[in-house]
Design a protein around this motif. Sequence first.
Motif, short mmCIF file in Angstrom:
data_model
loop_
_atom_site.label_atom_id
_atom_site.label_comp_id
_atom_site.label_asym_id
_atom_site.label_seq_id
_atom_site.Cartn_x
_atom_site.Cartn_y
_atom_site.Cartn_z
N ALA A 4 0.88 -1.16 0.00
CA ALA A 4 0.00 0.00 0.00
C ALA A 4 0.91 1.21 0.00
O ALA A 4 1.57 1.51 1.00
CB ALA A 4 -0.92 0.01 1.22
N GLU A 5 0.99 1.88 -1.13
CA GLU A 5 1.97 2.93 -1.33
C GLU A 5 1.39 4.29 -0.95
O GLU A 5 0.40 4.73 -1.54
CB GLU A 5 2.41 2.93 -2.79
N PRO A 6 1.97 4.98 0.01
CA PRO A 6 1.49 6.32 0.35
C PRO A 6 1.89 7.32 -0.72
O PRO A 6 2.75 7.04 -1.57
CB PRO A 6 2.20 6.62 1.68
N ASP A 7 1.26 8.49 -0.69
CA ASP A 7 1.66 9.55 -1.61
C ASP A 7 3.06 10.05 -1.29
O ASP A 7 3.84 10.40 -2.19
CB ASP A 7 0.67 10.71 -1.54
N ALA A 8 3.38 10.09 -0.02
CA ALA A 8 4.74 10.44 0.39
C ALA A 8 5.70 9.34 -0.03
O ALA A 8 5.30 8.20 -0.26
CB ALA A 8 4.80 10.62 1.90
N ASP A 9 6.98 9.68 -0.14
CA ASP A 9 8.00 8.69 -0.50
C ASP A 9 8.88 8.47 0.72
O ASP A 9 9.88 9.16 0.91
CB ASP A 9 8.82 9.20 -1.69
N ALA A 48 5.50 -0.38 1.69
CA ALA A 48 5.14 0.95 1.20
C ALA A 48 5.75 1.26 -0.16
O ALA A 48 5.57 2.36 -0.69
CB ALA A 48 5.57 2.02 2.20
N ASN A 49 6.48 0.29 -0.75
CA ASN A 49 7.16 0.51 -2.03
C ASN A 49 8.06 1.75 -1.99
O ASN A 49 8.09 2.56 -2.92
CB ASN A 49 6.16 0.63 -3.18
N ALA A 50 8.80 1.88 -0.91
CA ALA A 50 9.70 3.02 -0.74
C ALA A 50 10.90 2.90 -1.68
O ALA A 50 11.33 1.79 -2.04
CB ALA A 50 10.17 3.11 0.70
N ASP A 51 11.47 4.04 -2.05
CA ASP A 51 12.66 4.06 -2.90
C ASP A 51 13.94 3.92 -2.10
O ASP A 51 14.99 3.58 -2.65
CB ASP A 51 12.73 5.37 -3.69
N SER A 102 -2.17 1.90 6.99
CA SER A 102 -0.76 2.21 7.24
C SER A 102 -0.29 3.29 6.28
O SER A 102 0.43 4.23 6.68
CB SER A 102 0.09 0.96 7.09
N ALA A 103 -0.67 3.18 5.01
CA ALA A 103 -0.30 4.20 4.03
C ALA A 103 -0.90 5.55 4.39
O ALA A 103 -0.24 6.60 4.28
CB ALA A 103 -0.73 3.77 2.63
N ASP A 104 -2.16 5.54 4.83
CA ASP A 104 -2.80 6.78 5.26
C ASP A 104 -2.07 7.38 6.46
O ASP A 104 -1.94 8.61 6.57
CB ASP A 104 -4.26 6.53 5.63
N MET A 105 -1.59 6.53 7.36
CA MET A 105 -0.85 7.00 8.53
C MET A 105 0.40 7.76 8.09
O MET A 105 0.72 8.83 8.63
CB MET A 105 -0.48 5.82 9.43
N VAL A 106 1.09 7.22 7.09
CA VAL A 106 2.29 7.89 6.59
C VAL A 106 1.94 9.28 6.05
O VAL A 106 2.60 10.28 6.36
CB VAL A 106 2.97 7.06 5.48
N ASP A 107 0.90 9.34 5.25
CA ASP A 107 0.55 10.60 4.61
C ASP A 107 0.00 11.63 5.60
O ASP A 107 0.24 12.83 5.47
CB ASP A 107 -0.48 10.37 3.49
N GLU A 108 -0.73 11.16 6.61
CA GLU A 108 -1.34 12.10 7.56
C GLU A 108 -0.39 12.51 8.68
O GLU A 108 -0.47 13.63 9.19
CB GLU A 108 -2.60 11.47 8.17
N VAL A 109 0.50 11.60 9.06
CA VAL A 109 1.35 11.85 10.23
C VAL A 109 2.82 12.05 9.86
O VAL A 109 3.54 12.79 10.52
CB VAL A 109 1.22 10.68 11.25
N GLY A 110 3.27 11.35 8.81
CA GLY A 110 4.68 11.38 8.45
C GLY A 110 5.44 10.16 8.92
O GLY A 110 6.59 9.93 8.54
N PHE A 111 4.80 9.36 9.76
CA PHE A 111 5.37 8.12 10.29
C PHE A 111 4.30 7.04 10.15
O PHE A 111 3.15 7.26 10.54
CB PHE A 111 5.76 8.30 11.76
N GLY A 112 4.68 5.89 9.61
CA GLY A 112 3.69 4.84 9.42
C GLY A 112 4.20 3.49 9.85
O GLY A 112 5.38 3.17 9.72
N PHE A 113 3.29 2.67 10.40
CA PHE A 113 3.60 1.30 10.82
C PHE A 113 2.78 0.32 9.99
O PHE A 113 1.56 0.49 9.85
CB PHE A 113 3.29 1.09 12.30
#
Length: 356
Positions: free
Chosen positions: A85-90, A203-206, A156-167
């Motif tokens: 689940a890929e967040p908009d943030a990278d 999160a498909n992070a780079d 989890s992806a939403d958590m990254v985008d809303e908070v900046g930290f995701g689990f």
Amino acid sequence: MAQTTQEFGDWPLKRLMTEVVGSGQKSAEDMTRDQAREAFQRILAGEPDPTTLGAFWLANRWKRNNAEELAAYLDVMREESVETAEPDADPVDCGANYDGKGRSAILGVAAGVVAAATGTPVVVHSGDRVPTQKQDAYKHVLDELGVRTEIEPGESADMVDEVGFGFYYQPAFNPGVDALFDRRDQMGVRTFVNTVETLANPANADVHLGSFYHLAFATKMTDTLQATESQDVSRTLFFQGMEGYDDVRPGTTVVAEWNAGDEELDDFEIQTANYGMDFESEDLQVDDVAAESAAITEDVLAGERDDQFADAVALNAALRIYAREDADSLDEGLEMARDALDSGDAADVLDDLREF
């Protein structure tokens, strides 16, 4: 998920044991990529006899998997078990050992929150008492902090985008590997599953940040990520971590850095005392890892501690900021981390994480 009715090739685990990997540490041969892929497909499908599976895992441990084998395992896991689940943030993907720590504080939650407060999004992932150590991991610190952990990958992806930290929670995003829990528990030693699960990258992070005991392992992990066909990681940062976790070890510490296009790792030493960590590893030890790590996280983020734990959190945050290249140096990353602590921005991120 793989199914027990699926068709496989010509290499059941027993044949691989007899003809390829099972002859002993010195004479065993490496598998081809196709053989390794088929082996893990069979394992995820629950096809091998438990005795054969245990023997295969142990043989792989003795002979040591090369990067091509690990990349094959990783690809199968990502194709047949992992739900990304890929967040908009990278974000920076932090891949700490899932079986946790038993002696020293887990500082990655605090460090990740501080990094997030500077604008560097961070993703962490773990299971729940994963074999073999079955010790405290990211989940258990977050549980102590009152953060929801048993969530689906989309959340989890939403958590990254809303908070900046995701689990990301392993049973939710990697159910095939989670289903191997009992078999892994019976082994009594780590297997290659312990290695590849840290590279799941839900999160498909780079950017991937990890740790190692020896530089050769960092090289192997980077080679694995280069060889994988199921994800595209463009940068890795590895350092010598405490208890194999992604908390930097005090003292003289090796850092290994790689960018897409580089032929090999760039490794260099840092003296952590030059970055505020002028103490010994024993100074970061605790009795109750989950509870005390959570309390340390709260106090450091609230500005109520300026001791060795605060210094270690700041440097670990700097490594995450530098990994994503949001700072040109560790010195700059450290300044950004300390500013986020002094301003109260990091404490605000923790509040947002609890409210998510």
